[in-house]
Every structure is written in C-alpha cells, then in structure tokens.
Write a protein that holds these residues in place. Structure first.
Motif, short mmCIF file in Angstrom:
data_model
loop_
_atom_site.label_atom_id
_atom_site.label_comp_id
_atom_site.label_asym_id
_atom_site.label_seq_id
_atom_site.Cartn_x
_atom_site.Cartn_y
_atom_site.Cartn_z
N CYS A 83 0.82 -1.21 0.00
CA CYS A 83 0.00 0.00 0.00
C CYS A 83 0.86 1.27 0.00
CB CYS A 83 -0.93 0.00 1.22
SG CYS A 83 -2.26 -1.22 1.14
N VAL A 84 1.92 1.26 0.81
CA VAL A 84 2.82 2.42 0.85
C VAL A 84 3.50 2.61 -0.51
CG1 VAL A 84 4.94 3.32 1.87
CG2 VAL A 84 3.20 2.28 3.33
N GLY A 85 3.73 1.50 -1.22
CA GLY A 85 4.35 1.57 -2.53
C GLY A 85 3.40 1.95 -3.65
N GLY A 86 2.12 2.20 -3.32
CA GLY A 86 1.16 2.65 -4.32
C GLY A 86 0.26 1.56 -4.87
N MET A 87 0.31 0.38 -4.32
CA MET A 87 -0.54 -0.72 -4.80
C MET A 87 -2.00 -0.44 -4.49
SD MET A 87 -0.34 -4.77 -3.75
CE MET A 87 1.32 -4.95 -4.43
N ASN A 88 -2.89 -0.89 -5.40
CA ASN A 88 -4.33 -0.79 -5.16
C ASN A 88 -4.66 -1.54 -3.86
OD1 ASN A 88 -7.17 -2.04 -5.34
ND2 ASN A 88 -7.23 -0.46 -6.91
N PRO A 89 -5.39 -0.91 -2.94
CA PRO A 89 -5.64 -1.53 -1.63
C PRO A 89 -6.35 -2.88 -1.71
CG PRO A 89 -7.02 0.42 -1.96
CD PRO A 89 -5.99 0.44 -3.02
N PHE A 90 -7.23 -3.06 -2.69
CA PHE A 90 -7.96 -4.33 -2.80
C PHE A 90 -7.03 -5.44 -3.30
CE2 PHE A 90 -11.38 -1.18 -2.98
CZ PHE A 90 -12.23 -1.70 -2.02
N ILE A 91 -6.10 -5.08 -4.18
CA ILE A 91 -5.10 -6.06 -4.61
C ILE A 91 -4.20 -6.42 -3.43
CG2 ILE A 91 -3.09 -6.44 -6.10
CD1 ILE A 91 -4.43 -4.70 -8.21
N ALA A 92 -3.85 -5.42 -2.63
CA ALA A 92 -3.02 -5.66 -1.44
C ALA A 92 -3.73 -6.60 -0.47
CB ALA A 92 -2.70 -4.33 -0.75
N ILE A 93 -5.04 -6.44 -0.33
CA ILE A 93 -5.82 -7.33 0.55
C ILE A 93 -5.76 -8.76 0.04
CG2 ILE A 93 -8.16 -7.91 1.29
CD1 ILE A 93 -8.71 -4.89 1.45
N VAL A 94 -5.93 -8.94 -1.25
CA VAL A 94 -5.87 -10.29 -1.84
C VAL A 94 -4.50 -10.90 -1.60
CG1 VAL A 94 -5.93 -11.60 -3.99
CG2 VAL A 94 -7.63 -9.80 -3.59
N ILE A 95 -3.46 -10.11 -1.79
CA ILE A 95 -2.09 -10.59 -1.56
C ILE A 95 -1.91 -10.99 -0.09
CG2 ILE A 95 0.34 -9.88 -1.43
CD1 ILE A 95 -0.13 -8.27 -3.98
N GLY A 96 -2.45 -10.18 0.81
CA GLY A 96 -2.36 -10.50 2.23
C GLY A 96 -3.03 -11.83 2.56
N LEU A 97 -4.21 -12.06 1.98
CA LEU A 97 -4.92 -13.33 2.20
C LEU A 97 -4.13 -14.50 1.63
CD1 LEU A 97 -8.58 -12.23 1.39
CD2 LEU A 97 -7.56 -12.56 3.64
N LEU A 98 -3.51 -14.28 0.47
CA LEU A 98 -2.70 -15.34 -0.15
C LEU A 98 -1.47 -15.65 0.69
CD1 LEU A 98 -2.87 -14.37 -3.95
CD2 LEU A 98 -3.95 -16.33 -2.82
N VAL A 99 -0.85 -14.61 1.24
CA VAL A 99 0.31 -14.82 2.11
C VAL A 99 -0.08 -15.67 3.31
CG1 VAL A 99 1.95 -13.69 3.68
CG2 VAL A 99 1.57 -12.76 1.40
N GLY A 100 -1.21 -15.33 3.93
CA GLY A 100 -1.70 -16.10 5.07
C GLY A 100 -1.97 -17.54 4.69
N ALA A 101 -2.59 -17.75 3.52
CA ALA A 101 -2.91 -19.10 3.06
C ALA A 101 -1.64 -19.92 2.81
CB ALA A 101 -3.75 -19.03 1.79
N VAL A 102 -0.63 -19.29 2.19
CA VAL A 102 0.63 -19.99 1.89
C VAL A 102 1.36 -20.37 3.17
CG1 VAL A 102 2.93 -19.72 0.89
CG2 VAL A 102 0.92 -18.98 -0.40
N LEU A 103 1.43 -19.46 4.13
CA LEU A 103 2.09 -19.76 5.39
C LEU A 103 1.34 -20.86 6.13
CD1 LEU A 103 3.03 -16.16 6.65
CD2 LEU A 103 4.48 -17.82 5.45
N GLY A 104 0.01 -20.83 6.06
CA GLY A 104 -0.79 -21.89 6.67
C GLY A 104 -0.56 -23.23 5.98
N LEU A 105 -0.49 -23.19 4.64
CA LEU A 105 -0.25 -24.41 3.87
C LEU A 105 1.10 -25.03 4.24
CD1 LEU A 105 -0.94 -26.42 1.63
CD2 LEU A 105 0.04 -24.80 -0.02
N PHE A 106 2.10 -24.20 4.43
CA PHE A 106 3.43 -24.71 4.81
C PHE A 106 3.35 -25.46 6.14
CE2 PHE A 106 7.71 -24.12 6.71
CZ PHE A 106 8.43 -24.87 5.79
N ASN A 107 2.59 -24.90 7.09
CA ASN A 107 2.37 -25.60 8.35
C ASN A 107 1.68 -26.94 8.11
OD1 ASN A 107 3.49 -23.65 10.07
ND2 ASN A 107 1.56 -22.54 10.26
N GLY A 108 0.70 -26.93 7.20
CA GLY A 108 -0.03 -28.15 6.89
C GLY A 108 0.87 -29.22 6.29
#
Length: 323
Positions: A83-108
C-alpha cells in the motif's frame, strides 16, 4: 428450542457467564455499561475472535497453530509495504490473504506430509516466520499506510461508532459456521480430530483435511492482520507476540476440545466475547494489567479441565446405562 439448548448448552452457559460478568463490572463501576465501553469490548474481541476462529480449525483436527502471531505480523508487513508503494488496496488485501494461506499451507505440509507433531512444527515456524518479519523490515516498522486502505476496515457505520471490521468479524464467523455445520469439509475436520485412523478407514482424505485446517487458520489470521493494519496504520515485525495464548483461550472457553473433534464457531465467538468483557472490565475497575495474563492462563486450564470432567461424566453415564 429444546434441541437448540441441548446442542449449544456450553455456548449458552458461556454467554450467560459473560452477561453476569457485565453485571458485576457495572456494579463495581457504572461506567462499564455504556455504549462507548461496549464498543471497546467489541473492538477488543475482533482480533482475538478472528485468530481464535483460525486456530479452532487446527484444534478440531487434533493439532495446534502456534505461528498465528508471526503470520499476523508478516501479513501486515506485506500489505503495508504494498500500500505504501502505491498498490491498489484491494489487490493488497488479496495478496495478504494469499500470504496467510501460503504460510498456513506450509504448516499443513509439515504436519500432514512430514508427520511432525503440530506443536513442534508450528513452534518451528513461529520462530521462522518471526525471523522473516525481522529480516524483511530490518526491525523497523512500515508506516504511513494510506487512508484508502485503512477506511476499508476502519470506517464507521453512520454515527453508531461501529467500525466496518466488526461486520467483517461477523461475516467470517457466519462463513466458519456454515463450513463446520453445513459442509462435508466440516464433517471431515471433526472426524479427523475425533479419530484419525477411523476417519482414514472411512475414506476421509486426512492430508487434504489437515491442509484445509491450516490454510483456514492462515486466512483467518491474515484477516486479523488486515484489521490491525487498518486500525494502527503501520505494521511492525513484533506484532502479534503472545496473541496465540488469547486465541487458544477463546476457543477453549467456547468448548473447543484441545484433544480435537469438538467445537463450534458460535462457541469460539462467545468465548472471545467473554474474554473481551473480562479484559476490558479489569481495566475499567483498575485491576493491574499484569493480572490479565494470570487470569488468561487460569481460564485455559479450567476450560481444558472442564472438558476432561465432561468426558469422564459421559463415560460414567454410558457405563451406568449398560449396567
């Protein structure tokens, strides 16, 4: 109505306990029961309830996710940087959810494929993820998150004072309730936690089910991270330290069995509500904040032991009926 009480007896009792706490705190300090303070209670429970909803998925399968606080920090850093770098906030939200999913998947993967004990696996990723947060940021916070992102979660509904993230919390719990009570995935989660070998023999894909549990934990944690970022306007590598304790406490209070196989979205919600009432109430009546840690620890012990007693009583009743 009777069936509802039988099915959600524990949840109803916890809710009543929260109401009684409200009455006690109000009797000690009438300022507790004001609209402004009730908003504080709801705002206090949002982060914890979202984290508790996520960790509940892993506990249902007989596991645990100790890395949620670190996942929380990484998601905040990733989204804040975008967001600070100028990314669209909704795209940033999707990226955040994907990051959470990937980190969770690694635990799995660590739990389901490498057969590591969930406690050990997520204890390791807790340190790993926290280290990543420090390395990426150099130990400094990411600040000046634009209002275009913050207002998505932090805006208010009219003049009520209710923030949008309260609605986000409610929507998340509705979705979690539907998954657990209305879908085959929910049945599989309970089956794996109840008896993994029996579930496997019944045709349940145990690995896939564990993947889903840990991914769900990561996604719910990511949502909590987004809410925190919107509230503070900055992300720090130290964010989320100790949050897993409160999340476990909320789930345990609401009736989620730490052995797996039992728990509900409603129970976790009212557990988080009760914990929020307790924490805000102790502040209002001027109890030292250090005692909050003592109380939280005692609650986890008592809630877990309650499940143990409940199991013994059920076993005794079963033997009595046979006799």
């Amino acid at each position: 109505m009777k069936n509802f009480y039988v099915k959600y007896k524990r949840e109803i009792l916890v809710f009543i306990a929260a109401i009684v706490m409200c009455a006690v705190f109000t009797a000690i300090n009438p300022q507790f029961f004001t609209w402004r303070n009730m908003l504080t209670v709801f705002q206090q429970m949002v982060l914890n309830s979202l984290l508790a909803a996520g960790i509940m998925f892993t506990i249902l399968t007989g596991g645990i996710d100790l890395s949620i606080g670190c996942t929380f920090a990484i998601v905040g850093i990733a989204v804040a940087s975008g967001c600070v770098g100028g990314m669209n906030p909704f795209i940033a939200i999707v990226i955040g959810l994907l990051v959470g999913a990937v980190l969770g998947l690694f635990n799995g993967v660590l739990v389901a494929n490498l057969k590591l004990q969930p406690f050990i696996a997520t204890l390791g990723t807790m340190s790993l993820y926290r280290g990543i947060a420090y390395v990426v940021t150099g130990g400094t916070p990411v600040t000046n998150v634009p209002d275009s992102f913050r207002n998505i979660f932090n805006g208010q509904i009219g003049t009520t004072g209710i923030r949008f993230y309260v609605l986000v919390m409610i929507v998340v719990f509705i979705i979690v309730h539907i998954i657990l009570s209305k879908t085959r995935t929910g049945d599989y989660l309970y089956a794996v936690g109840g008896n993994e070998e029996a579930a496997k023999l019944s045709g349940v894909n145990v690995k896939k089910t564990k993947y889903i549990a840990y991914i769900a934990s990561g996604v719910c944690t990511a949502i909590a991270g987004l809410v925190m970022l919107a509230s503070l306007g900055s992300a720090e590598p130290t964010a989320g330290i100790g949050y897993e304790t409160n999340a476990i406490a909320a789930a345990a209070i609401g009736g989620t069995s730490m052995a797996g196989g039992r728990g509900t979205a409603l129970g976790t919600f009212v557990g988080a509500l009760m914990l929020a009432v307790l924490k805000v109430g102790m502040v209002v009546i001027n109890v030292d904040s250090f005692w909050q840690y003592v109380v939280t620890g005692l609650i986890i012990i008592v809630a877990s032991y309650f499940e143990y007693i409940k199991g013994d009583v059920a076993a005794f009743m079963a033997r009595h009926k046979k006799a």
